[in-house]
Motif scaffolding. Structure first.
Motif, mmCIF file in Angstrom:
data_model
loop_
_atom_site.group_PDB
_atom_site.id
_atom_site.type_symbol
_atom_site.label_atom_id
_atom_site.label_comp_id
_atom_site.label_asym_id
_atom_site.label_seq_id
_atom_site.Cartn_x
_atom_site.Cartn_y
_atom_site.Cartn_z
ATOM 1 N N GLN A 70 -12.630 -11.302 2.871
ATOM 2 C CA GLN A 70 -11.770 -12.412 3.854
ATOM 3 C C GLN A 70 -11.021 -11.382 4.414
ATOM 4 O O GLN A 70 -10.268 -11.593 5.980
ATOM 5 C CB GLN A 70 -9.929 -12.756 2.538
ATOM 6 N N ASP A 71 -10.563 -10.426 4.384
ATOM 7 C CA ASP A 71 -10.029 -9.840 5.577
ATOM 8 C C ASP A 71 -10.860 -8.739 6.170
ATOM 9 O O ASP A 71 -10.301 -9.198 7.248
ATOM 10 C CB ASP A 71 -9.359 -8.051 4.687
ATOM 11 N N ARG A 76 -12.115 -9.760 11.565
ATOM 12 C CA ARG A 76 -12.965 -10.114 13.255
ATOM 13 C C ARG A 76 -12.969 -11.746 14.125
ATOM 14 O O ARG A 76 -12.910 -10.973 15.134
ATOM 15 C CB ARG A 76 -13.851 -10.970 12.134
ATOM 16 N N LEU A 77 -11.370 -12.087 12.991
ATOM 17 C CA LEU A 77 -10.597 -13.136 13.991
ATOM 18 C C LEU A 77 -10.135 -12.397 15.051
ATOM 19 O O LEU A 77 -10.112 -12.874 16.445
ATOM 20 C CB LEU A 77 -10.180 -13.999 13.610
ATOM 21 N N ALA A 78 -9.240 -11.586 14.626
ATOM 22 C CA ALA A 78 -8.230 -10.944 15.606
ATOM 23 C C ALA A 78 -9.120 -9.653 16.478
ATOM 24 O O ALA A 78 -8.719 -9.947 17.718
ATOM 25 C CB ALA A 78 -7.785 -10.281 14.425
ATOM 26 N N ALA A 79 -10.276 -9.565 15.931
ATOM 27 C CA ALA A 79 -10.691 -8.741 17.204
ATOM 28 C C ALA A 79 -11.479 -9.660 18.859
ATOM 29 O O ALA A 79 -11.357 -9.061 19.188
ATOM 30 C CB ALA A 79 -12.253 -7.929 16.712
ATOM 31 N N GLU A 81 -10.069 -12.366 19.333
ATOM 32 C CA GLU A 81 -9.020 -12.753 20.137
ATOM 33 C C GLU A 81 -8.317 -12.040 20.902
ATOM 34 O O GLU A 81 -7.705 -12.840 22.139
ATOM 35 C CB GLU A 81 -8.317 -13.653 18.627
ATOM 36 N N SER A 82 -8.129 -10.902 20.758
ATOM 37 C CA SER A 82 -7.361 -10.127 20.971
ATOM 38 C C SER A 82 -8.438 -9.924 22.877
ATOM 39 O O SER A 82 -7.755 -9.688 23.532
ATOM 40 C CB SER A 82 -7.364 -9.183 20.710
ATOM 41 N N ARG A 83 -9.680 -9.513 22.876
ATOM 42 C CA ARG A 83 -10.488 -9.812 24.163
ATOM 43 C C ARG A 83 -10.973 -11.174 24.387
ATOM 44 O O ARG A 83 -11.181 -10.777 25.587
ATOM 45 C CB ARG A 83 -11.897 -9.416 23.119
ATOM 46 N N ARG A 84 -10.246 -12.051 24.178
ATOM 47 C CA ARG A 84 -10.895 -13.272 24.921
ATOM 48 C C ARG A 84 -9.923 -13.277 26.355
ATOM 49 O O ARG A 84 -9.129 -13.966 25.154
ATOM 50 C CB ARG A 84 -11.499 -14.329 23.957
ATOM 51 N N PRO A 85 -10.408 -13.750 27.223
ATOM 52 C CA PRO A 85 -9.639 -14.501 28.504
ATOM 53 C C PRO A 85 -9.265 -15.763 27.793
ATOM 54 O O PRO A 85 -9.476 -16.337 27.070
ATOM 55 C CB PRO A 85 -9.782 -14.395 29.088
ATOM 56 N N ARG A 86 -8.032 -16.323 28.027
ATOM 57 C CA ARG A 86 -7.605 -17.897 28.156
ATOM 58 C C ARG A 86 -8.390 -18.605 28.672
ATOM 59 O O ARG A 86 -7.936 -17.668 30.093
ATOM 60 C CB ARG A 86 -6.253 -17.752 28.181
ATOM 61 N N PRO A 87 -8.699 -19.654 28.487
ATOM 62 C CA PRO A 87 -9.370 -20.440 29.623
ATOM 63 C C PRO A 87 -8.877 -21.449 30.396
ATOM 64 O O PRO A 87 -6.709 -21.630 30.202
ATOM 65 C CB PRO A 87 -9.955 -21.398 28.578
#
Length: 115
Positions: A70-71, A76-79, A81-87
């Protein structure tokens, strides 16, 4: 360079090999498995006999494994989302508004004068 007198006789080597063959066959035919009561010494993990775990130990191991997985998923999810620009589509709702925005940006960035 060796002279022919120093070379071993091939017939002698063949006779020695034949004599040793019976001894080697006897050594290979011996029981390879150790007796159950004698200590086997060091063995790799996959050959050691299994020691049964208690129910509590099994539950604890699975609990730790689930927490670890789970951790890792959260990281992985946080990594990602932090790099992905908002569409852009979220800010400009429908296709017509998007077309208008595109036309406006073309006008805004063009060098044509508006009178």
């Amino acid at each position: 360079m060796s002279t022919p007198e120093e070379l071993p006789d091939p017939q002698d080597a063949l006779a020695r090999a034949r004599a040793a063959r019976a001894k080697m066959a006897a050594a290979l035919d011996e029981d390879q498995e150790p007796e159950p009561d004698e200590p086997a010494g060091w063995q790799p993990v996959w050959k050691r006999p299994r020691t049964p775990k208690s129910k509590a130990a099994k539950k604890l191991q699975l609990h730790k494994q689930r927490r670890r997985l789970q951790d890792a998923g959260k990281r992985r999810l946080a990594a990602g989302e932090s790099r992905r620009p908002r569409p852009r589509q979220n800010r400009i709702g429908n296709a017509a508004a998007r077309r208008d925005a595109r036309a406006l940006s073309r006008v805004r960035h063009s060098s044509a004068w508006l009178w």
